[in-house]
Design a protein around this motif. Structure first.
Motif, PDB file in Angstrom:
ATOM      1  N   GLU A 169       8.792 -17.706   4.297  1.00 50.97           N
ATOM      2  CA  GLU A 169       9.714 -17.075   2.954  1.00 50.97           C
ATOM      3  C   GLU A 169       9.110 -16.674   1.828  1.00 50.97           C
ATOM      4  N   GLY A 170      10.248 -15.863   1.969  1.00 48.41           N
ATOM      5  CA  GLY A 170      10.253 -14.412  -0.312  1.00 48.41           C
ATOM      6  C   GLY A 170       8.915 -13.346   0.949  1.00 48.41           C
ATOM      7  N   GLU A 171       8.840 -13.444   1.886  1.00 50.96           N
ATOM      8  CA  GLU A 171       7.544 -12.304   2.866  1.00 50.96           C
ATOM      9  C   GLU A 171       8.654 -11.096   3.392  1.00 50.96           C
ATOM     10  N   ALA A 172       9.242  -9.872   3.139  1.00 47.17           N
ATOM     11  CA  ALA A 172       9.284  -8.861   4.515  1.00 47.17           C
ATOM     12  C   ALA A 172       8.850  -7.871   3.622  1.00 47.17           C
ATOM     13  N   CYS A 173       9.268  -6.529   4.315  1.00 42.57           N
ATOM     14  CA  CYS A 173       8.778  -4.983   3.903  1.00 42.57           C
ATOM     15  C   CYS A 173       9.304  -4.371   2.834  1.00 42.57           C
ATOM     16  N   PHE A 174       8.294  -3.317   2.112  1.00 41.50           N
ATOM     17  CA  PHE A 174       8.947  -2.661   1.202  1.00 41.50           C
ATOM     18  C   PHE A 174       9.489  -1.142   1.734  1.00 41.50           C
ATOM     19  N   GLY A 178       8.971   4.539   3.558  1.00 45.10           N
ATOM     20  CA  GLY A 178       9.043   5.070   4.747  1.00 45.10           C
ATOM     21  C   GLY A 178       7.603   4.965   5.609  1.00 45.10           C
ATOM     22  N   GLY A 179       6.947   3.572   5.555  1.00 43.47           N
ATOM     23  CA  GLY A 179       5.454   4.000   5.501  1.00 43.47           C
ATOM     24  C   GLY A 179       5.098   2.367   6.484  1.00 43.47           C
ATOM     25  N   ASN A 180       5.780   1.628   6.589  1.00 42.87           N
ATOM     26  CA  ASN A 180       5.360   0.754   6.324  1.00 42.87           C
ATOM     27  C   ASN A 180       5.662   0.388   8.348  1.00 42.87           C
ATOM     28  N   ILE A 181       6.075   1.083   9.248  1.00 47.86           N
ATOM     29  CA  ILE A 181       5.422   0.622  10.393  1.00 47.86           C
ATOM     30  C   ILE A 181       5.547   1.862  11.148  1.00 47.86           C
ATOM     31  N   LYS A 182       4.720   1.430  12.523  1.00 44.11           N
ATOM     32  CA  LYS A 182       4.611   2.332  13.175  1.00 44.11           C
ATOM     33  C   LYS A 182       4.495   2.143  14.470  1.00 44.11           C
ATOM     34  N   ASN A 188       5.328  -0.868  21.817  1.00 38.99           N
ATOM     35  CA  ASN A 188       4.914  -1.726  20.970  1.00 38.99           C
ATOM     36  C   ASN A 188       5.047  -1.070  18.888  1.00 38.99           C
ATOM     37  N   PHE A 189       4.753  -2.349  18.435  1.00 40.98           N
ATOM     38  CA  PHE A 189       4.322  -1.603  16.990  1.00 40.98           C
ATOM     39  C   PHE A 189       3.763  -2.407  16.558  1.00 40.98           C
ATOM     40  N   LEU A 190       3.334  -1.541  15.010  1.00 35.64           N
ATOM     41  CA  LEU A 190       2.492  -2.161  13.855  1.00 35.64           C
ATOM     42  C   LEU A 190       3.733  -2.226  13.029  1.00 35.64           C
ATOM     43  N   ALA A 191       3.456  -3.117  11.619  1.00 32.82           N
ATOM     44  CA  ALA A 191       4.639  -3.387  10.514  1.00 32.82           C
ATOM     45  C   ALA A 191       3.536  -4.656   9.697  1.00 32.82           C
ATOM     46  N   VAL A 192       3.454  -3.761   8.309  1.00 35.30           N
ATOM     47  CA  VAL A 192       3.027  -4.675   7.003  1.00 35.30           C
ATOM     48  C   VAL A 192       3.747  -5.431   6.346  1.00 35.30           C
ATOM     49  N   THR A 193       3.762  -5.794   5.638  1.00 30.26           N
ATOM     50  CA  THR A 193       4.965  -7.362   5.108  1.00 30.26           C
ATOM     51  C   THR A 193       3.906  -6.833   3.728  1.00 30.26           C
ATOM     52  N   GLY A 194       4.999  -7.049   2.240  1.00 31.58           N
ATOM     53  CA  GLY A 194       4.919  -7.703   1.507  1.00 31.58           C
ATOM     54  C   GLY A 194       5.520  -9.241   0.506  1.00 31.58           C
ATOM     55  N   GLY A 195       5.060  -9.230  -0.242  1.00 31.11           N
ATOM     56  CA  GLY A 195       6.073 -10.174  -1.512  1.00 31.11           C
ATOM     57  C   GLY A 195       4.637 -11.684  -1.160  1.00 31.11           C
ATOM     58  N   LYS A 215       4.296 -12.222  -5.488  1.00 36.04           N
ATOM     59  CA  LYS A 215       5.095 -11.207  -6.019  1.00 36.04           C
ATOM     60  C   LYS A 215       5.718 -11.104  -5.626  1.00 36.04           C
ATOM     61  N   GLU A 216       7.035 -11.213  -5.886  1.00 36.52           N
ATOM     62  CA  GLU A 216       8.091 -10.072  -5.305  1.00 36.52           C
ATOM     63  C   GLU A 216       7.541  -8.555  -5.436  1.00 36.52           C
ATOM     64  N   SER A 217       6.982  -8.379  -6.292  1.00 36.83           N
ATOM     65  CA  SER A 217       5.872  -7.128  -6.031  1.00 36.83           C
ATOM     66  C   SER A 217       4.727  -6.294  -6.047  1.00 36.83           C
ATOM     67  N   THR A 218       4.592  -7.576  -4.855  1.00 31.85           N
ATOM     68  CA  THR A 218       2.464  -8.190  -4.779  1.00 31.85           C
ATOM     69  C   THR A 218       2.947  -7.290  -3.039  1.00 31.85           C
ATOM     70  N   GLY A 219       1.890  -7.465  -2.149  1.00 32.25           N
ATOM     71  CA  GLY A 219       1.656  -6.407  -1.213  1.00 32.25           C
ATOM     72  C   GLY A 219       1.648  -5.176  -0.242  1.00 32.25           C
ATOM     73  N   ALA A 220       1.600  -5.010   0.763  1.00 30.31           N
ATOM     74  CA  ALA A 220       1.301  -3.849   1.349  1.00 30.31           C
ATOM     75  C   ALA A 220       2.338  -3.472   1.491  1.00 30.31           C
ATOM     76  N   ASN A 221       1.989  -1.705   1.020  1.00 30.69           N
ATOM     77  CA  ASN A 221       3.318  -0.764   1.252  1.00 30.69           C
ATOM     78  C   ASN A 221       3.593   0.153   2.165  1.00 30.69           C
ATOM     79  N   ALA A 222       2.205   0.275   2.961  1.00 26.03           N
ATOM     80  CA  ALA A 222       2.664   1.495   4.329  1.00 26.03           C
ATOM     81  C   ALA A 222       1.124   1.423   4.399  1.00 26.03           C
ATOM     82  N   LEU A 223       1.417   2.130   6.383  1.00 31.02           N
ATOM     83  CA  LEU A 223       0.019   1.952   6.510  1.00 31.02           C
ATOM     84  C   LEU A 223       0.231   2.891   7.314  1.00 31.02           C
TER      85      LEU A 223
END
Length: 335
Positions: A169-174, A178-182, A188-195, A215-223
């Motif tokens: 709950e409260g976890e998503a992608c920023f 355009g950089g949070n999935i490879k 196969n894929f890599l993805a990063v989340t934040g929140g 927080k809603e503004s925290t976490g990974a933005n890109a990989l």
């Protein structure tokens, strides 16, 4: 006075060093806030952003041709994937979520994916080659939305619920760069989340990240990925000067999904939203506070610009590196 030869050599070297690795701002204005950038080589580069805007340059970013996509004048194109001077794909937020493609340099666009499901919000996309691509979106029924294409983006197929990462709950992608999935071999894929939580996903397998979270503004933005190495940036975009828990580096990634952590985390720096590898050990990252570069996989960093940018990409077919940000700001790294 004539300088000794050795001193002349030293001064020449210092002069070259002083101008090495800086960012040249190529464009600014009020047209749009840009978050999508896709360079092809030294000359061709595309960009996308707010107010339905897509830009294309064929002279290395010196001049730009801007178009407002008809019917999408109020929409925001958070990511773009270009294949040549004529062909590109953009994703539009929010409901309905849309993916559009052009094959005539942006003169016309065809809607190749449309989904009006409540809560649909496409964040980023990536292509493994010219045919195979993936797009990631915010959670639907507790799982990240994932869709694939295997025909150069002409059609897209949503992944089954079993193949979508389950998030808290409260976890998503920023949708910041355009950089949070490879996408990797075999879809196969890599993805990063934040929140409220921040994790790295290898397909549906999660790995907790030692980044700011809660927080809603925290976490990974890109990989960014280079061979078996993974570089991840993030932080808190509401506290962009905080220097803790903003960067993670993994020195080994195996296709089975196991990770071996390097120094964990590496030397922290402040909030960044975009990252890309320049070479095997060289990484460049951008954010609201500027552009930083590392030559040792993130152990140490050097600031090369105080200009604010949202996203950064290295060209597919050259060493050119481009940046985009607010106020139609476009930059290029100069070595």
């Amino acid at each position: 006075m004539k300088l000794p030869k050795i001193l002349l050599i030293v001064f020449i070297f210092l002069g070259f060093t002083a101008v090495a690795q800086h960012v040249e701002v190529l464009s600014t204005g009020s047209r749009a806030s840009l978050r999508g950038v896709s360079p092809i080589d030294d000359n061709v580069v595309w960009a996308s952003g707010s107010n339905g805007n897509v830009g294309r340059s064929t002279d290395g970013g010196r001049t730009w041709e801007w178009k407002t996509v008809k019917g999408f004048e109020t929409r925001d194109f958070r990511d773009i994937e270009a294949f040549d001077a004529n062909t590109a794909i953009i994703i539009a937020i929010a409901e309905p979520a849309a993916i559009l493609k052009t094959t005539d340099a942006g003169k016309t666009w065809k809607t190749v994916f449309l989904d009006s499901t409540k809560g649909m919000f496409l964040d980023a996309m990536d292509f493994y080659d010219n045919n195979t691509g993936v797009v990631v979106g915010d959670p639907i029924d507790g799982k990240l939305f994932i869709a694939f294409t295997d025909n150069n983006g002409d059609t897209w197929q949503a992944a089954s619920m079993e193949k979508r990462p389950k998030v808290d709950e409260g976890e998503a992608c920023f949708a910041s760069s355009g950089g949070n999935i490879k996408l990797m071999r075999g879809k196969n894929f890599l993805a990063v989340t934040g929140g409220k939580n921040s994790r790295l996903f290898y397909n549906t397998t999660p790995y907790n990240l030692p980044l700011m979270k809660g927080k809603e503004s925290t976490g990974a933005n890109a990989l960014a990925v280079f061979n078996n190495s993974i570089s991840i940036v993030g932080g808190d975009f509401n506290q962009r000067d905080r220097h803790d828990s903003c960067y993670v580096f993994f020195d080994e990634f195996r296709k089975a999904g196991s990770l071996r952590f390097a120094t964990f985390p590496k030397t922290p720096f402040n909030y960044h939203s975009g990252v890309t590898f320049i070479s095997s050990a060289q990484i460049i990252a951008c954010g609201l506070n500027g552009v930083d570069i590392s030559g040792d996989n993130g152990i140490t960093w050097k600031n090369i610009s105080t200009e604010s940018f949202h996203a950064v990409r290295k060209a597919k077919n050259s060493d050119a590196v481009f940046f985009v940000g607010g106020n139609t700001k476009i930059g290029r790294m100069v070595k």
